[in-house]
Each structure stands twice: as structure tokens, then as C-alpha cells.
Design a protein around this motif. Structure first.
Motif, PDB file in Angstrom:
ATOM      1  N   LYS A 281      -5.393  -7.249   2.103  1.00  0.00           N
ATOM      2  CA  LYS A 281      -4.245  -7.971   2.641  1.00  0.00           C
ATOM      3  C   LYS A 281      -3.004  -7.722   1.792  1.00  0.00           C
ATOM      4  O   LYS A 281      -3.078  -7.643   0.581  1.00  0.00           O
ATOM      5  N   ASN A 282      -1.885  -7.613   2.469  1.00  0.00           N
ATOM      6  CA  ASN A 282      -0.561  -7.507   1.852  1.00  0.00           C
ATOM      7  C   ASN A 282      -0.447  -6.364   0.859  1.00  0.00           C
ATOM      8  O   ASN A 282       0.126  -6.511  -0.213  1.00  0.00           O
ATOM      9  N   ASN A 283      -0.951  -5.197   1.227  1.00  0.00           N
ATOM     10  CA  ASN A 283      -0.697  -4.021   0.410  1.00  0.00           C
ATOM     11  C   ASN A 283       0.304  -3.125   1.130  1.00  0.00           C
ATOM     12  O   ASN A 283       0.762  -3.417   2.233  1.00  0.00           O
ATOM     13  N   LYS A 284       0.641  -2.030   0.495  1.00  0.00           N
ATOM     14  CA  LYS A 284       1.686  -1.161   1.041  1.00  0.00           C
ATOM     15  C   LYS A 284       1.297  -0.574   2.396  1.00  0.00           C
ATOM     16  O   LYS A 284       2.122  -0.477   3.303  1.00  0.00           O
ATOM     17  N   GLN A 285       0.036  -0.213   2.581  1.00  0.00           N
ATOM     18  CA  GLN A 285      -0.388   0.403   3.838  1.00  0.00           C
ATOM     19  C   GLN A 285      -0.330  -0.591   4.995  1.00  0.00           C
ATOM     20  O   GLN A 285       0.156  -0.257   6.081  1.00  0.00           O
ATOM     21  N   THR A 286      -0.832  -1.803   4.798  1.00  0.00           N
ATOM     22  CA  THR A 286      -0.856  -2.755   5.911  1.00  0.00           C
ATOM     23  C   THR A 286       0.558  -3.193   6.290  1.00  0.00           C
ATOM     24  O   THR A 286       0.853  -3.365   7.471  1.00  0.00           O
ATOM     25  N   TRP A 287       1.427  -3.372   5.316  1.00  0.00           N
ATOM     26  CA  TRP A 287       2.802  -3.747   5.653  1.00  0.00           C
ATOM     27  C   TRP A 287       3.538  -2.624   6.357  1.00  0.00           C
ATOM     28  O   TRP A 287       4.299  -2.855   7.302  1.00  0.00           O
ATOM     29  N   SER A 288       3.337  -1.403   5.913  1.00  0.00           N
ATOM     30  CA  SER A 288       4.026  -0.294   6.584  1.00  0.00           C
ATOM     31  C   SER A 288       3.513  -0.104   8.009  1.00  0.00           C
ATOM     32  O   SER A 288       4.287   0.167   8.925  1.00  0.00           O
ATOM     33  N   ILE A 289       2.205  -0.288   8.233  1.00  0.00           N
ATOM     34  CA  ILE A 289       1.670  -0.179   9.594  1.00  0.00           C
ATOM     35  C   ILE A 289       2.179  -1.324  10.454  1.00  0.00           C
ATOM     36  O   ILE A 289       2.531  -1.124  11.624  1.00  0.00           O
ATOM     37  N   PHE A 290       2.259  -2.531   9.905  1.00  0.00           N
ATOM     38  CA  PHE A 290       2.776  -3.672  10.666  1.00  0.00           C
ATOM     39  C   PHE A 290       4.224  -3.436  11.080  1.00  0.00           C
ATOM     40  O   PHE A 290       4.603  -3.687  12.231  1.00  0.00           O
ATOM     41  N   ILE A 291       5.039  -2.916  10.188  1.00  0.00           N
ATOM     42  CA  ILE A 291       6.451  -2.658  10.505  1.00  0.00           C
ATOM     43  C   ILE A 291       6.570  -1.527  11.527  1.00  0.00           C
ATOM     44  O   ILE A 291       7.379  -1.604  12.461  1.00  0.00           O
ATOM     45  N   THR A 292       5.747  -0.484  11.397  1.00  0.00           N
ATOM     46  CA  THR A 292       5.812   0.582  12.404  1.00  0.00           C
ATOM     47  C   THR A 292       5.312   0.096  13.760  1.00  0.00           C
ATOM     48  O   THR A 292       5.781   0.583  14.794  1.00  0.00           O
ATOM     49  N   HIS A 293       4.395  -0.867  13.774  1.00  0.00           N
ATOM     50  CA  HIS A 293       3.979  -1.450  15.051  1.00  0.00           C
ATOM     51  C   HIS A 293       5.153  -2.153  15.732  1.00  0.00           C
ATOM     52  O   HIS A 293       5.283  -2.082  16.956  1.00  0.00           O
TER      53      HIS A 293
END
Length: 105
Positions: A74-86
Motif C-alpha cells: 500500500k502507498n508505494n510509488k507503483q500503486t500511486w502512479s497506477i492510480f493516477i494513470t487510471h
């Protein structure tokens, strides 16, 4: 080895944005039928609001699903970047769908 398994976990999460709008088509059809008697400008405003709501709710649901069931960190660079690209790619799927149907069918 760990990087390869991490990539296999995050790839389905990244491409899951393609599932948001097909799942919302029944809602879009119902709202489209309900706004048939409105003026065109009011119907456009309603469609923009529905598009924004489907985008935000779809990104949040995908985020919760993949973090909980696929056990992503949770709340790492990969998940945040994927959430923003979504948040960017989900509305683009509708635009691309209309462009493809307008130009090729």
C-alpha cells in the motif's frame, strides 16, 4: 527474481482500467434514457458528471480490490502512479471508443 514477480502483480492492476466503462454501460444507458427529454446542454452536463463519477469511483474500487486481494504493497510509488494513470486512462477509453466507432463503423 523478485522484480519479475512484482511486475506480474502490477501488470493486471495497470490494465484493469479497461474494465471500468464496460461495467458501467447499464448505468449509462439508464441515465441516457432518463435525460432524453432534457435539452442538449443539460444532457451534456449530466453525461460529464456521470463520466467523472464513473472515473473516480472506478479508480477507487480498482485500487481497493487490487491492494486487498492481490496483496500489493500500500502507498508505494507503483500503486500511486497506477492510480493516477487510471484517472487519466479511464476517461480516455470512452473517447477512444467513440473515435473508433465514428471512424471505422
Amino acid at each position: 527474481m523478485e522484480k519479475r514477480t512484482t511486475t506480474k502483480k502490477y501488470l493486471p492492476y495497470f490494465f484493469s482500467y479497461l474494465l471500468v466503462y464496460p461495467c458501467s454501460f447499464p448505468l449509462v444507458v439508464i441515465i441516457g434514457l432518463a435525460t432524453a427529454s432534457l435539452s442538449e446542454s443539460k444532457a451534456n452536463v449530466v453525461s460529464y458528471i456521470v463520466c467523472a463519477l464513473v472515473t473516480i469511483v472506478g479508480a477507487i474500487i480498482l485500487n481497493l480490490y487490487f491492494k486487498n486481494f492481490m496483496e500489493l504493497k500500500k502507498n508505494n510509488k507503483q500503486t500511486w502512479s497506477i492510480f493516477i494513470t487510471h484517472l487519466i486512462l479511464i476517461p480516455l477509453t470512452v473517447i477512444i471508443y467513440y473515435w473508433v466507432t465514428w471512424n471505422f463503423f
